[in-house]
Design a protein around this motif. Structure first.
Motif, PDB file in Angstrom:
ATOM      1  N   VAL A  67     -11.068 -14.260  -0.341  1.00  0.00           N
ATOM      2  CA  VAL A  67      -9.982 -13.507  -1.003  1.00  0.00           C
ATOM      3  C   VAL A  67     -10.269 -13.327  -2.503  1.00  0.00           C
ATOM      4  CG1 VAL A  67      -8.152 -13.961   0.670  1.00  0.00           C
ATOM      5  CG2 VAL A  67      -8.566 -15.629  -1.131  1.00  0.00           C
ATOM      6  N   GLU A  68     -11.369 -12.661  -2.773  1.00  0.00           N
ATOM      7  CA  GLU A  68     -11.822 -12.489  -4.155  1.00  0.00           C
ATOM      8  C   GLU A  68     -10.778 -11.814  -5.034  1.00  0.00           C
ATOM      9  OE1 GLU A  68     -15.494 -12.701  -1.557  1.00  0.00           O
ATOM     10  OE2 GLU A  68     -13.499 -11.749  -1.454  1.00  0.00           O
ATOM     11  N   HIS A  69     -10.002 -10.860  -4.469  1.00  0.00           N
ATOM     12  CA  HIS A  69      -9.000 -10.138  -5.254  1.00  0.00           C
ATOM     13  C   HIS A  69      -7.915 -11.071  -5.766  1.00  0.00           C
ATOM     14  CE1 HIS A  69      -7.818 -10.350  -1.091  1.00  0.00           C
ATOM     15  NE2 HIS A  69      -6.614  -9.858  -1.332  1.00  0.00           N
ATOM     16  N   VAL A  70      -7.536 -12.045  -4.942  1.00  0.00           N
ATOM     17  CA  VAL A  70      -6.496 -12.999  -5.338  1.00  0.00           C
ATOM     18  C   VAL A  70      -7.054 -14.003  -6.343  1.00  0.00           C
ATOM     19  CG1 VAL A  70      -4.904 -14.780  -4.514  1.00  0.00           C
ATOM     20  CG2 VAL A  70      -5.300 -12.715  -3.150  1.00  0.00           C
ATOM     21  N   THR A 102     -10.538  -0.215  -0.863  1.00  0.00           N
ATOM     22  CA  THR A 102     -11.775  -0.588  -1.538  1.00  0.00           C
ATOM     23  C   THR A 102     -11.521  -1.898  -2.282  1.00  0.00           C
ATOM     24  OG1 THR A 102     -11.404   0.417  -3.728  1.00  0.00           O
ATOM     25  CG2 THR A 102     -12.207   1.883  -1.975  1.00  0.00           C
ATOM     26  N   PRO A 103     -12.564  -2.620  -2.628  1.00  0.00           N
ATOM     27  CA  PRO A 103     -12.346  -3.843  -3.421  1.00  0.00           C
ATOM     28  C   PRO A 103     -11.596  -3.578  -4.726  1.00  0.00           C
ATOM     29  CG  PRO A 103     -14.572  -3.826  -2.534  1.00  0.00           C
ATOM     30  CD  PRO A 103     -13.991  -2.481  -2.226  1.00  0.00           C
ATOM     31  N   VAL A 104     -11.825  -2.412  -5.333  1.00  0.00           N
ATOM     32  CA  VAL A 104     -11.172  -2.100  -6.613  1.00  0.00           C
ATOM     33  C   VAL A 104      -9.684  -1.850  -6.414  1.00  0.00           C
ATOM     34  CG1 VAL A 104     -11.070  -0.480  -8.550  1.00  0.00           C
ATOM     35  CG2 VAL A 104     -13.286  -1.216  -7.653  1.00  0.00           C
ATOM     36  N   ALA A 111      -3.309  -7.281  -8.846  1.00  0.00           N
ATOM     37  CA  ALA A 111      -3.009  -7.462 -10.273  1.00  0.00           C
ATOM     38  C   ALA A 111      -1.610  -6.965 -10.606  1.00  0.00           C
ATOM     39  CB  ALA A 111      -4.053  -6.733 -11.120  1.00  0.00           C
ATOM     40  N   LEU A 112      -1.244  -5.813 -10.087  1.00  0.00           N
ATOM     41  CA  LEU A 112       0.080  -5.262 -10.373  1.00  0.00           C
ATOM     42  C   LEU A 112       1.177  -6.147  -9.797  1.00  0.00           C
ATOM     43  CD1 LEU A 112      -0.720  -1.491  -9.793  1.00  0.00           C
ATOM     44  CD2 LEU A 112       0.043  -2.513 -11.939  1.00  0.00           C
ATOM     45  N   GLY A 113       0.949  -6.683  -8.622  1.00  0.00           N
ATOM     46  CA  GLY A 113       1.938  -7.569  -8.020  1.00  0.00           C
ATOM     47  C   GLY A 113       2.071  -8.889  -8.751  1.00  0.00           C
ATOM     48  N   ALA A 114       0.987  -9.321  -9.389  1.00  0.00           N
ATOM     49  CA  ALA A 114       0.992 -10.613 -10.081  1.00  0.00           C
ATOM     50  C   ALA A 114       1.278 -10.473 -11.576  1.00  0.00           C
ATOM     51  CB  ALA A 114      -0.353 -11.311  -9.883  1.00  0.00           C
ATOM     52  N   ASP A 115       1.580  -9.251 -12.026  1.00  0.00           N
ATOM     53  CA  ASP A 115       1.828  -8.977 -13.452  1.00  0.00           C
ATOM     54  C   ASP A 115       0.622  -9.281 -14.334  1.00  0.00           C
ATOM     55  OD1 ASP A 115       4.399  -7.948 -13.204  1.00  0.00           O
ATOM     56  OD2 ASP A 115       5.330  -9.929 -13.289  1.00  0.00           O
TER      57      ASP A 115
END
Length: 409
Positions: A67-70, A102-104, A111-115
């Motif tokens: 979960v690289e995005h998280v 996509t990964p981006v 990021a938007l959800g986590a502020d």
């Protein structure tokens, strides 16, 4: 500018992805740690190995069970800011619609959800940038607090913004904003008084200090108006030869008002100060003007010029705005610190300034400076880069305005 900041860098499939290596290097030069996330299309334009080399970190090219995005941009994630540079029209539209394919885009949604602050630097052909759907997507995402770094529209293309502009907006997004909501007016550069249609009286100011002050105030959240004069006579190889950040003559961090004469600078500053919270008078304004000849004066003749004094900008603005905090600059050539302080204090008292920055004329056009910040009771010494001095000035302005707000509360 980005010391200690963790930047997650998203790269999408615009041809501007070829600039990613340069951008990553510049982010690191400014003190940031960088980890990159690439879409599949981006890897077809620039190899992930090149981006790994530029960032000195592994590159995310797919989202796995790790979960690289998280880990990058979730709650308590590694990144202080997520920047997408370049961002295609396709990517901006997907972010607006919460499409994560996509990964981006997946990292952007996280990021938007986590502020986590998000900065987007679009790059595409101009007709795509002008598409109603793309403009609507930009408006939608902007309304969520995402910062957009405007592209440079040239040759039918909305080209990615300069590295300097992207770095500056990242610093603004990632940092504290003590000047949020404040309007700061900065004067910068030299003025020129026309002798005839081709000749002017001017000075050696490069405008570098004023631009750094404007940028430092912008990074701290201010809305900045930059009243910029000429760039004094310097060799083409000089660092001060090029005044503006962008090739189209604009700056990304301020509303730019270009002027030439002392009178034009005064009028532009007077107009800008109607709703200003602070004026920082950095410009090297000519002390004298001359009656201009309508025709070119022919060479080879004896000539005398009758000089008339120009109005003192800070005195004029002080008369217009008795309560406006004004920061002045005083340049001397003596090299005598005591004399510099004495001259600075005279200006401080005459125009009732918040403080005065005193320095030697030898720093004109240079990167480094030695300066004295002269207040009512003391004179603080500064030695270092002009960008560093600009940060000190912007922080002092923030403290000053906060103190005034407290006093009136």
């Amino acid at each position: 500018m980005l010391e200690g900041v963790n930047v997650a860098l998203g790269v999408t499939g615009s041809i501007a992805a070829v600039k990613t290596v340069e951008l990553a290097h510049e982010l690191r030069r400014q003190g940031a740690s960088v980890r990159a996330v690439m879409s599949g299309s981006a890897t077809g334009i620039i190899h992930p190995w090149a981006v790994e080399f530029a960032t000195d970190n592994d590159v995310v090219t797919e989202i796995t069970g790790s979960v690289e995005h998280v880990e990058l941009c979730g709650y308590d994630g590694w990144a202080d800011v997520f920047v997408i540079a370049p961002a295609t029209a396709n990517t901006v539209g997907k972010i607006a619609g919460a499409v994560d394919d996509t990964p981006v885009t997946t990292t952007a949604t996280t990021a938007l959800g986590a502020d986590t602050p998000v900065v987007i630097a679009p790059a595409m052909h101009e007709p795509m940038y002008d598409h109603p759907g793309v403009l609507e997507a930009i408006d939608t995402v902007s309304a969520w607090g995402v910062e957009f770094v405007d592209p440079r529209v040239e040759e039918g293309k909305a080209k990615i913004a300069s590295e300097d502009a992207i770095v500056t907006d990242i610093a603004r997004a990632a940092g504290d904003r003590p000047l949020e909501g404040d309007h700061v007016v900065v004067t910068s550069g030299a003025t020129g008084e026309a002798i005839d249609p081709v000749r002017v009286l001017t000075n050696r100011s490069s405008g570098k200090m004023g631009r750094e002050v404007a940028k430092a105030c912008y990074v701290r959240g201010a809305d900045v108006t930059l009243v910029h004069g000429l760039v004094g006579p310097r060799s083409i190889t000089s660092d001060g030869a090029v005044a503006q950040t962008n090739p189209d003559g604009t700056v990304s961090y301020a509303t730019l008002r270009s002027v030439e004469s002392a009178d034009a600078m005064l009028e532009a500053t007077r107009e800008a100060c109607t709703d200003a919270d602070t004026l920082v008078s950095v410009a090297a304004i000519g002390d004298y003007t001359v009656d201009s000849s309508a025709e070119k004066i022919r060479s080879g003749q004896d000539l005398s010029l009758s000089l008339e004094p120009t109005p003192k900008l800070i005195d004029e603005i002080r008369d217009d705005h008795p309560e406006l905090p004004i920061v002045g600059f005083k340049t001397e050539t003596s090299g005598d610190e005591a004399a510099m302080i004495a001259q600075a204090r005279e200006t401080l008292e005459r125009a009732e300034l918040a403080f005065v920055v005193a320095n030697d004329a030898s720093v004109m056009g240079a990167e480094q400076t030695n300066a004295l910040l002269v207040h009512d009771a003391d004179a603080a010494r500064f030695s270092g880069s002009k960008a560093g001095l600009a940060g000190e000035i912007a922080d002092s302005i923030a403290t000053l305005l906060e103190s005034e707000l407290t006093d009136t509360a």
